[in-house]
Structures are given as structure tokens and as C-alpha cells.
Motif scaffolding. Structure first.
Motif, short mmCIF file in Angstrom:
data_model
loop_
_atom_site.label_atom_id
_atom_site.label_comp_id
_atom_site.label_asym_id
_atom_site.label_seq_id
_atom_site.Cartn_x
_atom_site.Cartn_y
_atom_site.Cartn_z
N GLU A 180 0.64 -0.91 0.05
CA GLU A 180 0.41 -0.08 -0.03
C GLU A 180 0.60 1.47 -0.05
O GLU A 180 0.22 2.58 0.12
N SER A 182 2.98 2.36 2.59
CA SER A 182 2.09 3.03 3.57
C SER A 182 3.69 2.98 4.42
O SER A 182 3.50 1.90 5.10
N THR A 201 1.14 8.90 9.76
CA THR A 201 0.50 7.71 8.58
C THR A 201 1.56 8.61 7.14
O THR A 201 1.20 10.06 7.55
N LYS A 203 1.88 8.27 3.62
CA LYS A 203 1.60 7.86 2.41
C LYS A 203 2.41 7.59 1.07
O LYS A 203 3.28 9.10 0.91
N MET A 243 -6.36 7.98 8.58
CA MET A 243 -6.32 7.02 6.86
C MET A 243 -7.48 7.99 6.25
O MET A 243 -7.53 8.17 4.79
N ILE A 246 -5.39 10.31 5.03
CA ILE A 246 -4.22 10.01 3.96
C ILE A 246 -5.73 9.74 2.94
O ILE A 246 -4.95 10.11 1.07
#
Length: 711
Positions: A180, A182, A201, A203, A243, A246
Motif C-alpha cells: 500500500e 504506507s 501515517t 503514504k 486514514m 490520508i
């Protein structure tokens, strides 16, 4: 607005020389180092500590005892008693902490050609460009307020490889998911492991290939790498949902960038100042500052504009309408233990952060301050007032945090009680600039009223019938008294000049606010009665405005605080309409400077504002030059040291004040313009009573003027 580019031709090898980007609650410091790019992230709620029980059953009893000794003419004895018997009456707050750092290992060494690090102040974007062995590299970062993401990109003409890792103390769990693209990091503050958790997080999007190397990710065969960073704290969201933030990156880097630039530039573009160029605009900021430092005759008028825009940039980046206010280092800090905890110091520092907000036409940046005052300081201060003073209203001492802390802290200097009172002036300034009665009623009223009521309950009658305050201090300064033929150094005082000015002005505009809103006329009348009996300002043996109610000899005549000048600026109690005090405060400033005053950035910035209010253009410019040459790093951060952001904001406000003032009941143009700044223009500066002003001048004479106000 003309382009405002902060040019740096060097990598940042330490945090204080990196480049800040910010979206109010989320930001980063970009180092731009060649071999290993380093990005240090911050989220404003990653703050160690918790709500404290600040109830002290014997606090008022101790203060009353100190007060009695002062009334008996024993200040030195009162000071000693406080040191010996009152040390368990102070608290300590915890530190604001960084979110962590992202490292991208790109090259074995830092050998490059044509390196440049460019911070675009108008658009809120940092670019790093260089050429290595004939191959061009381009890096870019920005912090998006609409998306609540920090976005970065690395591009290269040829394919490159790199190792990506995330580092922070107190990481609970870190997960690299190659499929992913991430990186998910669960971490916690230094203490309170469960309640103070947060999640970061990142990405990663690339045209290359990722490989999971356990505690890092290897990137291979890429010409493009995009990084989208989000962070959520349990303070705001116990689910730690990063998330959903993100997911906003799905629209793509360029779409996020366009959205960010539209948002950021719409605020930055409202005001501008131009006073000429001197042919050095393409030099690095460091070389320009070095030139001013080495040659006392050198002039760099473009630096005046750049410093003004940088101050705005920092406030727009660190304080938005949905964030908390800028702290001692704005939004940014290095590691998990910050200087002075990066807390909210309320004996000038937090207030100075917001001096540019109204005059520089970025008022929404102060909304964060007003939210913090009402959500944190007002309830926290009410508890302290009730429990420790048996008083109504609210009180804030000299240190605060995000957990409603408002009690005395650190030591006996924490006895100072005027934090909320001083902050009330910022709310009143908003009203004076806008005339917005709904703001006054719905946002400002409770805080201002409670700040005033506290002093109505805690002030007392002195031997000569005056209404006094204290024990207090003239922040961080002290004076001599003689006991048995020996000098004793004392910091505590009854009704120091700053108390008289802050409390007196607060009671004045509180009563005026009640007249406007008609809510509580009885308390307004009480405030006027108390105000009329407060001590008058006094002039001392040197012709100076006294710092204390008696003409004490100063322990440190060149002290960094200039607290007794409060009535000149940021208040407007001392003006040309009070010529005796106006002259006396000038003597006080000259004495401060003669003894080495202004040796910190924020102190020098305060001096510039004071000279501006004295309409002394030469003095203001001289002190601005000293701010640039003595207290400014090559990335334009204030050089305290260590870094403390308030000097940047104070300097920004002072520059605007050179060209427009409105505190005397009318708009005054070019009140403190020196010969070096005799030609130029400004656009979009603000004056009280809801005016926006633009003007152009030649040889200090206005040649065009535009004044706007909503219908």
C-alpha cells in the motif's frame, strides 16, 4: 503582491536553520540536506502532561502574609519568606513534543552543484534544487490547511534509489506496508503512555518499486516519490483515524498543491510593504544578513519587506482559525523536550505572537488565540481564582499549556497574575479594529469580564487610601532595597507600574464594553470606582517612568523586559496627549539601551514597536537593523537563542507600525519612517474602525492614498 522568496544556498545541518511549513495544527521543518533528506513533523496536540489539580489550600494565606510584610515596609523580608516558605506553591508543566522525523537516504555524500533552498512565502512552498554529476534533482514540500496533510515530492531526471525510515523516541509500533506504500506509526508522549497516544501515517507514491527492509523501506528505480503525511492525537480523536485524512491524497499531488496555494496566498496577499531594492535580492538571505552585520553603512531595504512577509508567513502557518495558537516556537519544535517546554508564556510572549494579526490584515490567525482563551484559559483560570484566591472571575499566571493550566508556576516569579488581563487586550483590539459588537458579545465578553472581576475581588486598600494589587512582579526584573546598610535584591512588589497599566486599562475597557452591550452596568460602575482610586504613574529621579511604585534602584538597568513601557505599547495609555509620560518613557528606553537592553530578539522587537509609537523613525530603523544583525538566523528565524518565535512576530508588527498607526483616534501615515525608507508603498494594512489602507510615498510625502471600509 511581489514575489517573496527566502533564498538559502546551504543545507540545514541543524533544526534551527531548517525551513518551516505549516497548516495551523500540522507542520514540518524541511532540512534540504543532500545525502539524507530530513523532514521533522509536528502536530500541535502532541503535548506531554495532563490536567493538574492546582488547588492549594494555603496559597491565599501565604499571599496575604507576603502582602502584610510589604504593607509593614519589609519588602526584603517578604521576598526571603516567599523563597523559604512558599516553594511548594508552584507547579511545572510538561513539554510540547515533535511527532517524529522522516529520513530519505539518497546519496553517499553531499557533493552537488548549484544548490538552492527557496521558501516561497506568498505560496507556502519550500523548494530544494541541485545538480549532482550532471543530473538535476528537485524537491518540494508544503503543508495543506484544507487537506490537513504535509506533502512532499522528490523528482529526478534519471532513476534514483533511496531508503525511507521514520524515527522517534517512544514509538509503540511502526508498520511498513509495501503493497500500500504506507508507513503507520503509533507513539506516545514521554509519560502518560495510554492517554497521550498519537498516530502518524505517511503514504508513499512512486513510479519506482518498494521493498520492505523491516524497519525501513527501500525505494528503487524511481524518478518520482511523493509523500503525504498526516497525524492524529488521542487528545482530539481517540480512534486515531489518520486514514480519512490520508485518503485526501487520492486526488493527487498537483491538485492538493493548487488547493493549498489558493488558500495560503489568499491570506498572504492581502497586505504588502515595499521600500525599494538595493541590488542584493538574488543573494542568499544569509549573505544579505552577513553583509549588514559586517558593514554598518550597508543598506538592504528589501530585507525590511522580506522580514515583514516572513512574520506573516509564520503566523499563517502556525495559527489558523481551527487550530490552537502559536506557542513559544510557533508550531515547530525539535525532539521531545523543547526549550521552555514550547509552552504558552503569558508575560509577553504569547501576546507578542499576535501583535501583527490586526494591523497586517491576517485577523483570522488570532481566532486560534481567542478559542484557546475561552476553551482553556477561562475555565482553568476560574478554578484557580475560586480555589486559590477565593475570588470571582479568572486568573492566568505566566505559564499555560493545552490542559487548562493557569496556576502559579516555576518559582516566586509565578506569583504574577496578569496573564488573562493582558490577553484581554487582544480581544479588545479586535473590537477596536472591527467595531464588531457580535464578536464583543459572543467571543470577548466573558473573558474580559472575568479578567476584570478577578481584580475587583483581589485588589486591596493601601495605607494612603489607594487601591493596590499584588504581591506581583515587574516580570523577571528586580530592584534594590537597603536593609541595615546592605543592598538586598527583591523581585516581588506591590502595584508595579505594569500592574497599574494593565489592570487600569482592563477596567477602563471592561466598563466601556458594558456601556456598549448593557449587560451588567452595576459591575461596570464598580470597575470605574476602583479604577479611580488606583495609583498614578510616577516619574523618577532620572526623569524616567518608574518601573515600580517607588523609585527603586534597578538591579539590572538593561533588563530584557521593558514592562513599565506597556502603556505606550501594546496599550495606548501613553501618547502625545500625555506629554509628561511620553517624555519619561523615552528616558526609560534610552536608559535600557545604554545598559545593554534589547539583547534578545523579542526584547529588541518590543523596542522597535516602542520607538514606532514615539514616532522616532531613526530609532525604529536602528533597532530593526540590530534585530536583523544581532538576533536573526540565516533562515530568518529569531536567534534567541535557542529559537523563540515571538521576536519574528514582534518585528513584523513593528514594521507595519512604521507606516500606519491608528491608536490616537485617527489614522496616521508614515509616523516612524526613517531616511532609509523615504520612498515606497504599502497595500492592505489595517487601521482601527474597520479601515483598510494603501498608500504610496516619495521622499516621505504621500503621493497616493486609498482608504476602504465595508459599507
Amino acid at each position: 503582491m511581489k514575489d517573496s522568496i527566502l533564498r538559502m544556498h546551504n543545507e540545514a545541518h541543524n533544526w534551527e536553520n531548517a525551513s518551516p511549513i505549516g497548516a495551523g495544527s500540522l507542520g514540518a521543518m524541511v532540512y534540504g540536506t543532500v545525502g539524507v533528506e530530513r523532514i521533522s513533523y509536528n502536530e500541535e496536540m502532541i503535548w506531554d502532561g495532563d490536567v493538574l489539580d492546582t488547588k492549594l489550600p494555603h496559597y491565599k494565606e501565604g499571599l496575604d502574609h507576603i502582602r502584610e510584610m510589604f504593607m509593614e515596609g519589609k519588602p526584603a523580608e517578604a521576598e526571603k519568606w516567599a523563597w523559604n516558605n512558599f516553594t511548594d506553591q508552584y507547579f511545572f508543566v510538561k513539554s510540547y513534543e515533535a511527532a517524529g522525523e522522516l529520513f530519505i537516504n539518497l546519496h553517499r555524500d553531499s557533493e552537488v552543484d548549484s544548490y538552492e533552498r527557496l521558501l516561497d512565502l506568498g505560496r507556502g512552498i519550500i523548494n530544494v534544487n541541485y545538480e549532482r554529476y550532471g543530473v538535476k534533482y528537485h524537491r518540494e514540500s508544503f503543508a495543506s490547511h484544507p487537506a490537513k496533510l504535509v506533502c512532499s515530492k522528490i523528482q529526478c531526471e534519471k532513476s534514483f534509489s533511496g531508503l525511507v525510515s521514520f524515527v522517534r523516541p517512544n514509538i509503540d509500533k511502526i508498520t511498513y506496508t509495501v503493497s500500500e506504500g504506507s508507513v503507520l506509526i503509533d507513539a506516545f508522549c514521554s509519560t502518560q503512555h495510554t492517554k497521550k497516544k498519537f498516530r502518524s501515517t505517511a503514504k508513499l507514491v512512486t513510479d519506482g518499486v518498494f521493498e520492505n527492509w523491516g524497519d525501513c523501506v527501500m525505494l528503487k528505480d524511481a524518478t518520482n516519490l511523493e509523500i503525504f503525511f498526516s497525524c492524529v492525537t488521542a487528545f482530539r480523536d481517540e480512534s486515531l483515524d489518520t486514514m480519512s485524512k490520508i485518503a485526501k491524497a487520492d486526488v493527487g499531488y498537483e491538485a492538493l498543491k493548487a488547493e493549498h496555494v489558493a488558500d495560503f496566498s489568499s491570506i498572504m496577499g492581502r497586505s504588502d510593504i515595499y521600500v525599494g531594492d538595493d541590488g542584493v535580492e538574488n543573494l542568499s538571505t544569509g549573505r544579505r544578513l552577513h553583509r549588514l552585520t559586517e558593514d554598518e553603512n550597508a543598506v538592504d531595504r528589501g530585507m525590511v519587506r522580506l522580514y515583514f512577509q516572513f512574520g506573516k508567513y509564520l503566523l499563517v502557518s502556525s495559527s489558523r482559525e481551527d487550530s490552537y495558537p502559536a506557542n513559544l516556537q510557533g508550531l515547530w519544535c525539535d525532539g521531545i523536550k523543547s526549550p521552555w517546554n514550547s509552552d504558552y508564556h503569558t508575560n509577553i510572549n504569547l501576546q507578542m505572537n499576535y501583535w501583527p494579526a490586526e494591523i497586517a490584515n491576517i485577523p483570522e490567525c488570532a481566532d486560534a488565540l481567542f478559542t484557546y482563551m475561552n476553551e482553556c484559559l477561562l475555565p482553568g483560570g476560574r478554578r484557580v481564582a475560586k480555589e486559590n484566591y477565593n475570588a470571582r472571575g479568572t486568573v492566568v499566571h505566566h505559564v499555560a499549556d493545552i490542559y487548562q493550566f493557569a496556576a502559579a508556576a516555576d518559582g516566586i516569579w509565578g506569583i504574577w497574575q496578569l496573564g488573562a488581563a493582558w490577553l484581554s487586550y487582544q480581544m479588545w483590539e479586535r473590537y477596536l479594529y472591527t467595531g464588531d459588537k457580535e464578536f464583543l458579545r459572543n467571543t470577548a465578553y466573558e473573558f474580559i469580564r472575568d479578567s476584570a472581576v478577578f481584580f475587583l475581588d483581589t485588589m486591596f486598600e493601601g495605607p494612603n487610601g489607594e487601591i493596590l494589587s499584588g504581591p506581583s512582579t515587574s516580570p523577571e526584573n528586580s530592584y534594590y532595597v537597603t536593609v541595615d546598610g546592605k543592598k538586598e535584591n527583591v523581585s516581588l512588589a506591590i502595584s508595579p507600574t505594569m500592574d497599574i497599566q494593565i489592570i487600569g486599562g482592563l477596567l477602563d475597557f471592561y466598563a466601556e464594553m458594558e456601556d456598549i452591550l448593557g449587560i451588567d452596568p452595576e459591575t461596570a460602575a464598580e470597575a470605574r470606582r476602583i479604577r479611580a482610586r488606583m495609583p498614578k504613574l510616577k516619574i523618577g529621579k532620572y526623569g524616567q517612568l518608574q518601573e515600580w511604585i517607588e523609585d527603586f534602584e534597578e538591579y539590572e538597568p538593561g533588563h530584557r523586559h521593558i514592562s513599565h513601557a506597556f502603556g505606550l505599547f501594546p496599550a495606548a495609555q501613553i501618547t502625545r496627549q500625555t506629554p509628561e509620560y511620553y517624555k519619561a518613557i523615552r528616558v526609560s528606553l534610552d536608559r535600557r539601551l545604554a545598559h545593554g537592553g534589547g539583547h534578545t530578539g523579542w526584547s529588541r522587537a518590543w523596542l522597535i514597536n516602542l520607538f514606532v509609537r514615539l514616532r522616532d523613525g531613526a530609532g525604529a530603523y536602528k533597532n530593526l537593523r540590530a534585530l536583523l544583525t544581532n538576533s536573526t538566523l540565516y533562515n530568518l528565524f529569531d536567534n534567541h537563542p535557542p529559537f523563540q518565535i515571538d521576536g519574528n512576530f514582534g518585528g513584523c508588527a513593528a514594521i507595519a507600525g512604521m507606516f500606519i498607526q491608528s491608536h490616537e483616534g485617527f489614522i496616521s501615515l508614515l509616523p516612524a519612517v526613517s531616511d532609509e525608507l523615504k520612498d515606497g508603498y504599502f497595500e492592505g494594512l489595517r487601521a482601527r474602525c474597520n479601515f483598510t489602507v494603501s498608500a504610496k510615498w516619495t521622499d516621505k510625502k504621500i503621493i497616493s492614498l486609498k482608504v476602504e471600509s465595508p459599507a
